[in-house]
Design an enzyme around this catalytic site. Structure first.
Site, PDB file in Angstrom:
ATOM      1  N   ASP A  13       0.862  -1.194   0.000  1.00  0.00           N
ATOM      2  CA  ASP A  13       0.000   0.000   0.000  1.00  0.00           C
ATOM      3  C   ASP A  13       0.892   1.236   0.000  1.00  0.00           C
ATOM      4  OD1 ASP A  13      -2.401   1.553   0.123  1.00  0.00           O
ATOM      5  OD2 ASP A  13      -2.074   1.869   2.248  1.00  0.00           O
ATOM      6  N   SER A  14       0.318   2.353  -0.393  1.00  0.00           N
ATOM      7  CA  SER A  14       1.046   3.618  -0.332  1.00  0.00           C
ATOM      8  C   SER A  14       1.455   3.932   1.110  1.00  0.00           C
ATOM      9  CB  SER A  14       0.160   4.741  -0.867  1.00  0.00           C
ATOM     10  OG  SER A  14      -1.028   4.793  -0.105  1.00  0.00           O
ATOM     11  N   TYR A  45      -0.892   8.598  -2.299  1.00  0.00           N
ATOM     12  CA  TYR A  45      -0.877   8.457  -3.759  1.00  0.00           C
ATOM     13  C   TYR A  45      -2.134   9.074  -4.398  1.00  0.00           C
ATOM     14  CZ  TYR A  45       2.818   4.779  -3.883  1.00  0.00           C
ATOM     15  OH  TYR A  45       3.982   4.059  -3.813  1.00  0.00           O
ATOM     16  N   CYS A  76      -4.252  -1.395  -2.268  1.00  0.00           N
ATOM     17  CA  CYS A  76      -4.426   0.043  -2.415  1.00  0.00           C
ATOM     18  C   CYS A  76      -5.269   0.250  -3.668  1.00  0.00           C
ATOM     19  CB  CYS A  76      -3.050   0.688  -2.579  1.00  0.00           C
ATOM     20  SG  CYS A  76      -3.101   2.447  -2.974  1.00  0.00           S
ATOM     21  N   THR A  78      -5.939   3.040  -5.206  1.00  0.00           N
ATOM     22  CA  THR A  78      -5.340   4.012  -6.116  1.00  0.00           C
ATOM     23  C   THR A  78      -4.313   3.313  -7.014  1.00  0.00           C
ATOM     24  OG1 THR A  78      -5.629   5.600  -4.325  1.00  0.00           O
ATOM     25  CG2 THR A  78      -4.296   6.303  -6.187  1.00  0.00           C
ATOM     26  N   GLU A 161      -4.325   9.413   8.040  1.00  0.00           N
ATOM     27  CA  GLU A 161      -2.858   9.374   8.147  1.00  0.00           C
ATOM     28  C   GLU A 161      -2.355  10.300   9.266  1.00  0.00           C
ATOM     29  OE1 GLU A 161      -0.142   8.043   5.856  1.00  0.00           O
ATOM     30  OE2 GLU A 161      -1.639   6.555   5.300  1.00  0.00           O
ATOM     31  N   CYS A 195     -11.353   2.515  -0.702  1.00  0.00           N
ATOM     32  CA  CYS A 195     -10.025   2.961  -0.258  1.00  0.00           C
ATOM     33  C   CYS A 195      -9.725   2.187   1.013  1.00  0.00           C
ATOM     34  CB  CYS A 195     -10.022   4.461   0.018  1.00  0.00           C
ATOM     35  SG  CYS A 195      -8.481   5.027   0.768  1.00  0.00           S
ATOM     36  N   THR A 196      -8.536   1.622   1.078  1.00  0.00           N
ATOM     37  CA  THR A 196      -8.233   0.736   2.206  1.00  0.00           C
ATOM     38  C   THR A 196      -7.998   1.497   3.512  1.00  0.00           C
ATOM     39  OG1 THR A 196      -5.923   0.681   1.467  1.00  0.00           O
ATOM     40  CG2 THR A 196      -7.356  -1.113   0.747  1.00  0.00           C
ATOM     41  N   HIS A 197      -7.971   2.811   3.447  1.00  0.00           N
ATOM     42  CA  HIS A 197      -7.895   3.599   4.681  1.00  0.00           C
ATOM     43  C   HIS A 197      -9.271   3.766   5.346  1.00  0.00           C
ATOM     44  CE1 HIS A 197      -3.940   4.854   3.315  1.00  0.00           C
ATOM     45  NE2 HIS A 197      -3.773   5.559   4.409  1.00  0.00           N
TER      46      HIS A 197
END
Ligand code: DGL
Length: 276
Positions: A13-14, A45, A76, A78, A161, A195-197
């Site tokens: 992942d980013s 990203y 990810c 993106t 983040e 989105c994995t976040h």
């Protein structure tokens, strides 16, 4: 140094988001060895150009290959939206014809039709994922009758983040994007967290959604799809070593990674720095 006798499954992942996917994969397939790579030094990203995301993702995949991975999962959206196809079609045949790279968009689009009753689906993602139109394009391949509307949420990854996802400031942006998505189509009954976040925001997202809407987050979906993939691809399954280990690498500070990773992975991790 990393033990090169191992053939771990690589998860990329980013930044931290892919840990929400790795967590489910390890839960469902604990026997394999895993390496997680977060390109935290260059995250996020989501707002970067196609060319940049492709370049960063390719470098990260090559790094995971050099650490023995035969199979890499781009955890990810993106990177899956902007880099996966080119890597699969153009790069892999040249650099590693026997290795495989998979993404997170296809497993999600394959099953979304099992959830919606109204046939109206919403997608939330980064600006990059939404602008790529990957979700509507992929969903149309499996379920051409579904109506798909999307909403880019450029503030959500930075909120996560920067560890602001439980604070009041997060509510403002979450409510704004949810309202905007729902105003595009009143009949949405299923929303993909693309989105994995976003699983970290799930409580706040639910707060602003009508209760009849089903939220699909990708951890379990990707883990189940991996189980199926390994059954169908014995050549990859047999190469993947089974030592039950999970190693973590970050392109930025391991101290910061270990602190933040707890929220995403649900338990303490000890990462190492890698540069390439
Ligand atoms: N976790 C990534 C995704 O699933 C996005 C994070 C970023 O913008 O780098 O899209």
């Amino acid at each position: 140094m990393h033990d090169l006798k191992k053939k771990p499954i690589g998860v990329f992942d980013s930044g931290y988001g892919g840990l929400t996917v790795l967590k489910e994969i390890v839960k469902q397939l604990p026997e394999y060895d895993y390496i997680y790579l977060g390109d935290n030094a260059r995250a996020p990203y989501g707002t970067r150009s196609f060319e940049t995301v492709y370049q960063y993702t390719l470098e990260s995949v090559q790094q995971l290959f050099s650490m023995g991975c035969e199979l890499v999962i781009l955890a990810c959206n993106t990177a899956s939206a902007k880099a996966l196809r080119t890597i699969q079609q153009k790069d892999l045949p040249l650099i590693a014809p026997d290795r495989r790279v998979l993404g997170v968009i296809r497993p999600t689009t394959e099953i979304v039709g099992n959830y919606t009753k109204t046939g109206h689906v919403g997608v939330l993602g980064t600006s990059g994922t939404i602008a790529s139109d990957s979700y509507p394009i992929e969903i149309a391949k499996f379920y051409p009758q579904l109506k798909v509307v999307q909403e880019a949420c450029p503030m959500w990854v930075p909120l996560v983040e920067n560890n602001e996802f439980e604070n009041e400031g997060a509510d403002f942006f979450i409510q704004k994007n949810i309202n905007s998505l729902l105003s595009k189509d009143k009949n949405i009954d299923t929303i993909i967290l693309g989105c994995t976040h976003y699983p970290l925001l799930i409580n706040k997202i639910k707060k602003y959604l009508p209760p009849n809407i089903t939220l699909l987050s990708q951890g379990e979906i990707v883990a189940e799809s991996l189980i199926d993939y390994l059954k169908r691809h014995v050549e990859i399954e047999q190469k993947s070593t089974k030592g039950g280990s999970v190693e973590f690498y970050t392109t930025d500070s391991p101290e910061n990674f270990d602190k933040a990773a707890l929220n995403f992975f649900g338990k303490a991790v000890k990462s190492k720095h890698v540069s390439f």
